[in-house]
Scaffold this motif. Structure first.
Motif, PDB file in Angstrom:
ATOM      1  N   VAL A   1     -52.617  47.511 -33.920  1.00 60.80           N
ATOM      2  CA  VAL A   1     -53.663  46.523 -34.166  1.00 60.80           C
ATOM      3  C   VAL A   1     -54.853  46.689 -33.219  1.00 60.80           C
ATOM      4  O   VAL A   1     -55.880  46.018 -33.380  1.00 60.80           O
TER       5      VAL A   1
ATOM      6  N   ALA B   1     -55.190  41.977 -39.024  1.00 62.81           N
ATOM      7  CA  ALA B   1     -55.406  42.155 -37.590  1.00 62.81           C
ATOM      8  C   ALA B   1     -54.402  41.318 -36.815  1.00 62.81           C
ATOM      9  O   ALA B   1     -53.528  40.657 -37.388  1.00 62.81           O
ATOM     10  N   PHE B   2     -54.540  41.317 -35.508  1.00 60.48           N
ATOM     11  CA  PHE B   2     -53.603  40.615 -34.648  1.00 60.48           C
ATOM     12  C   PHE B   2     -53.585  39.117 -34.964  1.00 60.48           C
ATOM     13  O   PHE B   2     -52.519  38.492 -35.000  1.00 60.48           O
TER      14      PHE B   2
ATOM     15  N   ASP C   1     -58.868  38.827 -29.974  1.00 60.76           N
ATOM     16  CA  ASP C   1     -58.738  39.858 -31.006  1.00 60.76           C
ATOM     17  C   ASP C   1     -59.974  40.752 -30.933  1.00 60.76           C
ATOM     18  O   ASP C   1     -60.844  40.566 -30.069  1.00 60.76           O
TER      19      ASP C   1
ATOM     20  N   GLY D   1     -55.362  50.102 -37.207  1.00 59.84           N
ATOM     21  CA  GLY D   1     -54.203  50.501 -38.005  1.00 59.84           C
ATOM     22  C   GLY D   1     -54.331  51.894 -38.579  1.00 59.84           C
ATOM     23  O   GLY D   1     -53.737  52.194 -39.614  1.00 59.84           O
TER      24      GLY D   1
END
Length: 695
Positions: free
Chosen positions: A682, A529-530, A600, A548
C-alpha cells in the motif's frame, strides 16, 4: 594596546585545554586545544576581553557563530561550540591540519610554476559546490580567497571564514555605515563601488581564484589596494593564456563569465560554475586569439612584486604556518597585524540593480533574517583570524580623497590610478556607503540577454528542454551513501552521473490507468489504499500516487511511456543534490515537509516546501519508489565511480519512505530497501527517468 594574556596551559569553559598559540591579532587569539570530553583536537578563537565588555559586539559575534554552526558540508570547516568563560568569549572549530591554498600558490609562484589544470579543477569543483550549499542556506561569504582554503592531508579543500558571512533574512542591522570590507584582489566590482552584494559576488571571487590558480597570478595587481580595486571596476580581464599558454580556450571563456563586471552576466550559481569546470578536463589547448602588442605589453608590464593584498605576509608578524619540519599546519590562519591603512570616503549613492528572489530551496516556513553590514563591520572583521576578521588600522585621508574622486562621477574613466606611496601591507578599505538595498535575498536567475548583449559574451551551451512533467538533472558528482547510515549505505563514495531527466512527480493513478487502458500495463494488484476504498479507480484520487504495483509493473509502465526506471544512484542524487542533503529539503528532519505525519498517501504535488534541491516532489514519501538496481548489501564497496548500476539477479531496490511514521531515519536520501520483484504494498509506487539525448 597591551598584549593580551596567554591561555596556554589553562582550561577555558571548564572543558577545553589550551595547548598552543596558532596566531594572534589586536582583537583575538587563535589556539590549538584539546576537548577531553570527545577526545579530539580543536581550534579555539578567544576574543580579547576588552571587546567582550561591549554587549552589542558580543551579540553580533554570537549571531555569526550560530549562523555558521548551522552549515554542514564536507568542504566547510565546522563550528563545534561557542560560549563564554566569565567575560571571555570564544568559538570552537574543528581542527584540520594541512596547508593553505594561498601558501601552495605562493610556493608555486616562487618556483615559477603554475598549478596543473586538473588539480585546479579537483580543488575548485568541491569548493564551488560548498559555496553553492552555503548560498542555499541564505549565507554569502563575501571574502573568498586562497588564504581561506585549507588543503587537508588528503588534499581535499576545506573552506574557512564563514564567520563574517551575512545572514540573509529579517532586517537585522549588524552595522552602522555600510562599509564594505574585503581583500582587494578578490573583490567584485559591486563591492568596490559599495553597491548591493549577493551570491554573485562570491562567484566573482571564485573566478579570481580560478584565474590565479591556472595563470600563476591574479588578474589584477598593483601597488595599493585602491589601484587593484579600480582595476576590478574598469579594466577588462586579461587573457589568462598570456601567462599559461597551455590553457584551453574553454577555460578562458569560463573565467570571462565568472569575472563579468555585471553580476547579471555571471553564472547564476556556484554549482553552475562547478559544472562548467567539470567539462574542461579533456578540452585541448589552443593558441591565444590575436591581440595587439600594446595590450599584451600593458598586461605584462604590471610588476608582479606589487601584489596589493594577501599574497605576502606583513613583515614583523609571526607566521602561523610552521616551517617544513614535519609539524602540522593549523587550519586556522592567524589574525593580521594591528596596523594598516584604512581608507574612508564620504557616503555615495551608486546605482544598484534589483532582482526578485527565487523560490527558496529551504522550506518557506523557516524564519529568515536580513542583516545590513555597515561601519561596525570593520570592528567585527577585526575579530577573528579564521573568521576573516582583520585588525583595525590607521586612517589615510589622502587615499580617502582619491577614492572619493574616483567614484564621484556616474561614469568612471577607463582607468583610475591613485597617487600616494606604494605599500606592501594589506589594506582594510572602507568604501562608499551602499544603497539601502546592500543586503538582498539571492536573486532570480538572470533574464535572457538581449541580442546586443548576447554578442558581447561567449555563446552559451544550448538549453536542454525537459519533457513535460520531467526535470533535467544535470551531470554531476556527489557522495553516495552515508557514513552514519545502515551498513549497506557504507562506505560513502563519490559517484559521477551523466545528465538525465526524472519525473517531477510520482506516477499517479490517472497516469497508470492510461497505460492500463492502452494495454501497456497490468492492473495494480491493490486497488484499495490503506484507508481508502476504490483508491485506484476513484477520480477523487487521480492525482495521488499509484500503489500496489510490482517492480515488473513499474518497469513495464516506464517502457510504455518511452522512459525507464531510474538507477539507484540517479534517484539518490536527485533527492540529495550535490550538497548531499540528508533529507531532500536539508539536514534537519521535519515531518511537516512530507507525508511522514499523514495517515495515508498524499497528492503527487503535495509538500512544495519539501522538494529536493532539483525541485523533485515527494522523495521522502508518500510512497516508496522502485528503482532499476538489484540489491547487493556490499555493492558500495566496489561500485563503479561513473553511472553505477547493478543488474545481477536478485531482489530489487526501492527508495524514499512512505507515510504515517515520523521517524526521520526511514526517510533519508541514502536509505536503501529491497524486496522481490513480485512484491506489492500500500506504500510502494514509482517514478520514471529518461536519458538525455546526445544529439
Amino acid at each position: 594596546m597591551s598584549q593580551a594574556p596567554t591561555w596556554i596551559g589553562h582550561t577555558i569553559g571548564e572543558r577545553y585545554k589550551i595547548e598552543e598559540l596558532l596566531g594572534q591579532g589586536g582583537m583575538s587569539a587563535v589556539y590549538k586545544a584539546t576537548d577531553p570530553n570527545l577526545k579530539r583536537t580543536v581550534a579555539i578563537i578567544i576574543i580579547h576581553s576588552h571587546l567582550s565588555e561591549n554587549p552589542e559586539f558580543v551579540r553580533r559575534f554570537e549571531q555569526e557563530a550560530a549562523a555558521v554552526a548551522q552549515l554542514r558540508h564536507p568542504n566547510i570547516m565546522q563550528v563545534h561550540d561557542f560560549d563564554h568563560d566569565g567575560v571571555t568569549y570564544y568559538i570552537v572549530f574543528e581542527y584540520i591540519p594541512g596547508q593553505s591554498l594561498n601558501q601552495k600558490l605562493q610556493d608555486l609562484r616562487a618556483a615559477e610554476q603554475v598549478m596543473p589544470l586538473d588539480e585546479v579543477i579537483r580543488i575548485m569543483t568541491p569548493l564551488c559546490n560548498a559555496v553553492s550549499y552555503a548560498h542555499r542556506q541564505g549565507m554569502v561569504h563575501r571574502d573568498l580567497k586562497p588564504s581561506n582554503v585549507i588543503l587537508n592531508p588528503a588534499g581535499q579543500p576545506i573552506l574557512l571564514d564563514f564567520g563574517i558571512a551575512k545572514i540573509l533574512g529579517d532586517n537585522y542591522v549588524h552595522t552602522a555605515t555600510g562599509a564594505t570590507v574585503g581583500t582587494a584582489q578578490y573583490m567584485a566590482p559591486e563591492q568596490v563601488l559599495g553597491e548591493k552584494v549577493d551570491h554573485r559576488a562570491d562567484i566573482y571571487s571564485l573566478g579570481v581564484m580560478l584565474y590565479e590558480m591556472a595563470a600563476g597570478r591574479p588578474p589584477y595587481e598593483g601597488n595599493s589596494a585602491i589601484t587593484v580595486m579600480m582595476k576590478h571596476v574598469n579594466e577588462p580581464v586579461p587573457d589568462a593564456r598570456l601567462f599559461n599558454a597551455d590553457l584551453p580556450p574553454v577555460y578562458n571563456t569560463i573565467l570571462e563569465k565568472a569575472l563579468a563586471k555585471n553580476p547579471n552576466d555571471r553564472y547564476d550559481s556556484a554549482n553552475e560554475l562547478a559544472a562548467a569546470l567539470r567539462d574542461v578536463s579533456d578540452a585541448p589547448a589552443a593558441p591565444i586569439a590575436a591581440a595587439s602588442a600594446a595590450s599584451v605589453t600593458e598586461v605584462l608590464s604590471t610588476p608582479q612584486a606589487e601584489t596589493a593584498v594577501d599574497t605576502t605576509k606583513p613583515a614583523g608578524k609571526p607566521d602561523p604556518t610552521p616551517a617544513a619540519t614535519g609539524a602540522e599546519t593549523a587550519v586556522v590562519p592567524p589574525p593580521p597585524p594591528a596596523s594598516a591603512t584604512t581608507v574612508e570616503t564620504p557616503p555615495q549613492a551608486p546605482p544598484s540593480t534589483t532582482a526578485a528572489p527565487p523560490p527558496p530551496i529551504e522550506p518557506t516556513g523557516k524564519k529568515s533574517r536580513l542583516p545590513l553590514y555597515a561601519g561596525i563591520a570593520v570592528v567585527v572583521i577585526l575579530l577573528l583570524g579564521i573568521g576573516g576578521f582583520f585588525a583595525l588600522r590607521g586612517n589615510d585621508d589622502s587615499r580617502a580623497n582619491e577614492l572619493a574622486e574616483a567614484t564621484a562621477a556616474p561614469a568612471l574613466p577607463p582607468a583610475i590610478q591613485p597617487t600616494g606611496e606604494p605599500t606592501a601591507t594589506e589594506e582594510v578599505v572602507v568604501l562608499p556607503e551602499p544603497t539601502e538595498e546592500t543586503a538582498t535575498d539571492i536573486p532570480e536567475p538572470t533574464p535572457e540577454p538581449t541580442e546586443e548583449e548576447a554578442t558581447a559574451v561567449p555563446t552559451p551551451t544550448p538549453t536542454i528542454e525537459a519533457p513535460p512533467n520531467m526535470t533535467l538533472i544535470p551531470a554531476g558528482s556527489f557522495l553516495m551513501g552515508s557514513p552514519n547510515g545502515q551498513p549497506d549505505e557504507q562506505p560513502e563514495h563519490e559517484v559521477t552521473l551523466d545528465a538525465f531527466f526524472l519525473d517531477t512527480f510520482e506516477v499517479s493513478n490517472a497516469d497508470y490507468r492510461e497505460c492500463v487502458a492502452a494495454g501497456g500495463c497490468e492492473q495494480p494488484v491493490l486497488t484499495n489504499a490503506f484507508t481508502r476504498q476504490n483508491y485506484f479507480n476513484d477520480p477523487a484520487y487521480d492525482n495521488y500516487p499509484v500503489i500496489g504495483v510490482r517492480w515488473t509493473h513499474a518497469n513495464a509502465y516506464c517502457q510504455w511511456a518511452g522512459k525507464r526506471l531510474p538507477t539507484e544512484a540517479e534517484w539518490e542524487y536527485a533527492a540529495a543534490g550535490p550538497e548531499n542533503f540528508t533529507w531532500p529539503w536539508g539536514n534537519r528532519f521535519d515531518p511537516a515537509l512530507s507525508a511522514a505525519g499523514s495517515p495515508d498517501t498524499q497528492p503527487v504535488d503535495a509538500f512544495p516546501d519539501g522538494v529536493s534541491p532539483f525541485g523533485i516532489f515527494n522523495m521522502a514519501g508518500s510512497v516508496n519508489e522502485w528503482v532499476q538496481d538489484t540489491y547487493d548489501p556490499n555493492f558500495y564497496a566496489n561500485s563503479p565511480a561513473e553511472n553505477p548500476l547493478n543488474e545481477a539477479p536478485g531482489n530489487r531496490i526501492y527508495r524514499g519512505g512512505s507515510f504515517a511514521n515520523e521517524n526521520g531515519a526511514f526517510y533519508t536520501t541514502s536509505r536503501r530497501y529491497n524486496k522481490s520483484i513480485s512484491t506489492f504494498d500500500v506504500d510502494l509506487g514509482f517514478r520514471c527517468a529518461q536519458d538525455v539525448s546526445s544529439e
